[in-house]
Motif scaffolding. Structure first.
Motif, mmCIF file in Angstrom:
data_model
loop_
_atom_site.group_PDB
_atom_site.id
_atom_site.type_symbol
_atom_site.label_atom_id
_atom_site.label_comp_id
_atom_site.label_asym_id
_atom_site.label_seq_id
_atom_site.Cartn_x
_atom_site.Cartn_y
_atom_site.Cartn_z
ATOM 1 N N ASP A 22 0.859 -1.199 0.000
ATOM 2 C CA ASP A 22 0.000 0.000 0.000
ATOM 3 C C ASP A 22 0.887 1.238 0.000
ATOM 4 N N SER A 61 -3.059 4.642 1.140
ATOM 5 C CA SER A 61 -4.482 4.948 1.009
ATOM 6 C C SER A 61 -5.316 4.113 1.976
ATOM 7 N N PHE A 119 -6.073 1.080 1.300
ATOM 8 C CA PHE A 119 -6.735 0.057 0.485
ATOM 9 C C PHE A 119 -5.750 -0.493 -0.537
ATOM 10 N N ILE A 120 -5.921 -1.769 -0.842
ATOM 11 C CA ILE A 120 -5.072 -2.354 -1.881
ATOM 12 C C ILE A 120 -5.950 -3.006 -2.949
ATOM 13 N N ASP A 121 -5.454 -2.989 -4.177
ATOM 14 C CA ASP A 121 -6.209 -3.589 -5.284
ATOM 15 C C ASP A 121 -5.736 -5.029 -5.513
ATOM 16 N N GLU A 122 -6.248 -5.648 -6.565
ATOM 17 C CA GLU A 122 -5.974 -7.075 -6.739
ATOM 18 C C GLU A 122 -4.497 -7.383 -7.013
ATOM 19 N N GLU A 180 -1.950 -5.601 -5.952
ATOM 20 C CA GLU A 180 -1.255 -5.397 -4.679
ATOM 21 C C GLU A 180 -1.528 -6.555 -3.712
ATOM 22 N N MET A 227 -10.595 -11.537 -3.324
ATOM 23 C CA MET A 227 -10.996 -10.130 -3.234
ATOM 24 C C MET A 227 -12.519 -10.025 -3.154
ATOM 25 N N LYS A 274 -13.682 -8.629 0.446
ATOM 26 C CA LYS A 274 -13.788 -7.170 0.468
ATOM 27 C C LYS A 274 -15.106 -6.749 1.100
ATOM 28 N N ASP A 326 -17.034 -1.426 -0.865
ATOM 29 C CA ASP A 326 -15.827 -0.992 -1.566
ATOM 30 C C ASP A 326 -15.747 -1.712 -2.907
ATOM 31 N N LYS A 381 -11.382 -3.293 -3.883
ATOM 32 C CA LYS A 381 -10.250 -2.962 -3.009
ATOM 33 C C LYS A 381 -10.525 -3.546 -1.636
#
Lengths: 240, 240
Positions: free
Chosen positions: A79, A83, A85-88, A90, A111, A115, A119, A122
């Motif tokens: 991260d 932020s 939050f992390i995406d796929e 990450e 995810m 999640k 959201d 993320k």
């Protein structure tokens, strides 16, 4: 590759893995139906003791109290913009540090299942900690049934492993599920941990959705066409 | 990209495409429920008239009487060992001659939905003819809703196209379905014919399975956990 160990040590009843010293503030749950589950339950001690020191963590505001320092490090490492939050992609990198590199397909499923529904694509610290914890438990189960440490389990071992996690899946359904991994070589299909997690998360996710429609756990649910479609379609992940 | 044409020309009711001169021996079906479908119905005349001559075919024993020579040629071109069955890679090549090259994911879904349940991962002449015929109909529907001939349709056009095929899908479900094709660019998601067929076949396949559990077409079905899992899991196609 002998599946007797799992069953004999558990008397054919779903059995929770040992609790680790820290319970992450989550209660182990057990219900009395054939599609029980332990989603979000803590990682087993046996896995954690092999892979890391049980360090006390002083936590961060965004992580649940008692979260392992390793989990926080894995999250913060990816991260980069802080932020929260992390995406796929990450998430894929973050899990590589504690487990292994998962297929992006498995990552998308994780995810989707972990999640916060509010959201979009993320996950935050709380969900990441729950996911890490769940994977720890699943790793321990996988290793328990992979007796020869080949890194792979077969159909019967998958059945027993899922049973240990609280899911009693009919063999015919498992056969369809595992056939997705048949490469046509004619050899017996075996799953590595990545595929085991994918299979198991499909089972976990669909089971939880079904249980929402069967709140009294009767084993059947009445679904409208719309609710049926709404439940199923999100599991048909895309790979474009 | 205006979706009004589809609805206005069809008065908000599912409408069958025109019948071609030859009906392939299959009856156009129409039922009175929100998840109607025309699976296996003949290709629309408008598509065939653009792409081929309506040649009388003298058939072969294995193809239904009246099968177009082009369909037989496409099949025989890839069935090199004359086994009377083709696998997924051969199906991909066979369809390339009449339509376009489909993603192997779409091909696997088509194979799953059209093959004889007793054959494993192969389809014969009869199923191939039904598939070709169905795709012809879908191509005509796709082209009808792709008004600007961009080769792509958007969410509302997808809704209208599926409605024309007999499927009334809630917008929320369609949103989830189409979001699988979102590449994250922030632009409106649009589907090419390949993705349209994939989406549509998912809808068609799940709807047919649901209808088997709702034989009186009440709009809801009671499913056991086992039957729910058995229905859904085959749609989770693998890409290894």
């Amino acid at each position: 590759m002998d599946s007797s160990r799992g069953y004999s040590s558990h008397s054919y009843a779903p059995s929770a893995p040992e609790l680790p010293p820290q319970s992450y503030g989550q209660q182990q749950q057990q219900d009395n139906y054939s599609y029980n589950h332990h989603g979000g339950s803590p990682p087993s001690h046996s896995y954690y003791s092999q892979h890391q020191q049980q360090q006390p963590s002083y936590g961060q505001p965004s992580f649940p109290a008692g979260t392992h320092a390793e989990v926080i490090r894995a999250f913060e490492m990816v991260d980069r913009d802080r932020s929260g939050f992390i995406d796929e992609n990450e998430l894929q990198r973050a899990l590589s540090s504690g487990y292994q590199r998962f297929n992006i397909r498995t990552i998308r499923l994780l995810m989707f299942l972990f999640k916060n529904p509010h959201d979009s694509l993320k996950i935050g610290p709380k969900e990441f900690a729950a996911l890490w914890s769940c994977l720890g438990q699943w790793r321990a189960i996988f290793e328990r049934f992979d007796r020869d440490r080949s890194g792979k389990i077969d159909l019967m071992e998958l059945r027993d492993a899922l049973y240990s996690l609280g899911y009693a899946i009919p063999p015919s359904v498992l056969q369809v599920l595992i056939s997705k991994y048949d490469n046509g070589s004619g050899r017996k299909v075996e799953l590595n941990f990545d595929s085991f997690v994918e299979c198991g998360m499909i089972v976990k996710g669909l089971t939880e959705k079904f249980k929402e429609k069967d709140p009294r756990y009767t084993g059947s649910a009445t679904l409208t066409y719309d609710s049926f479609m709404s439940i199923v379609i999100p599991f048909l992940v895309s790979y474009d």
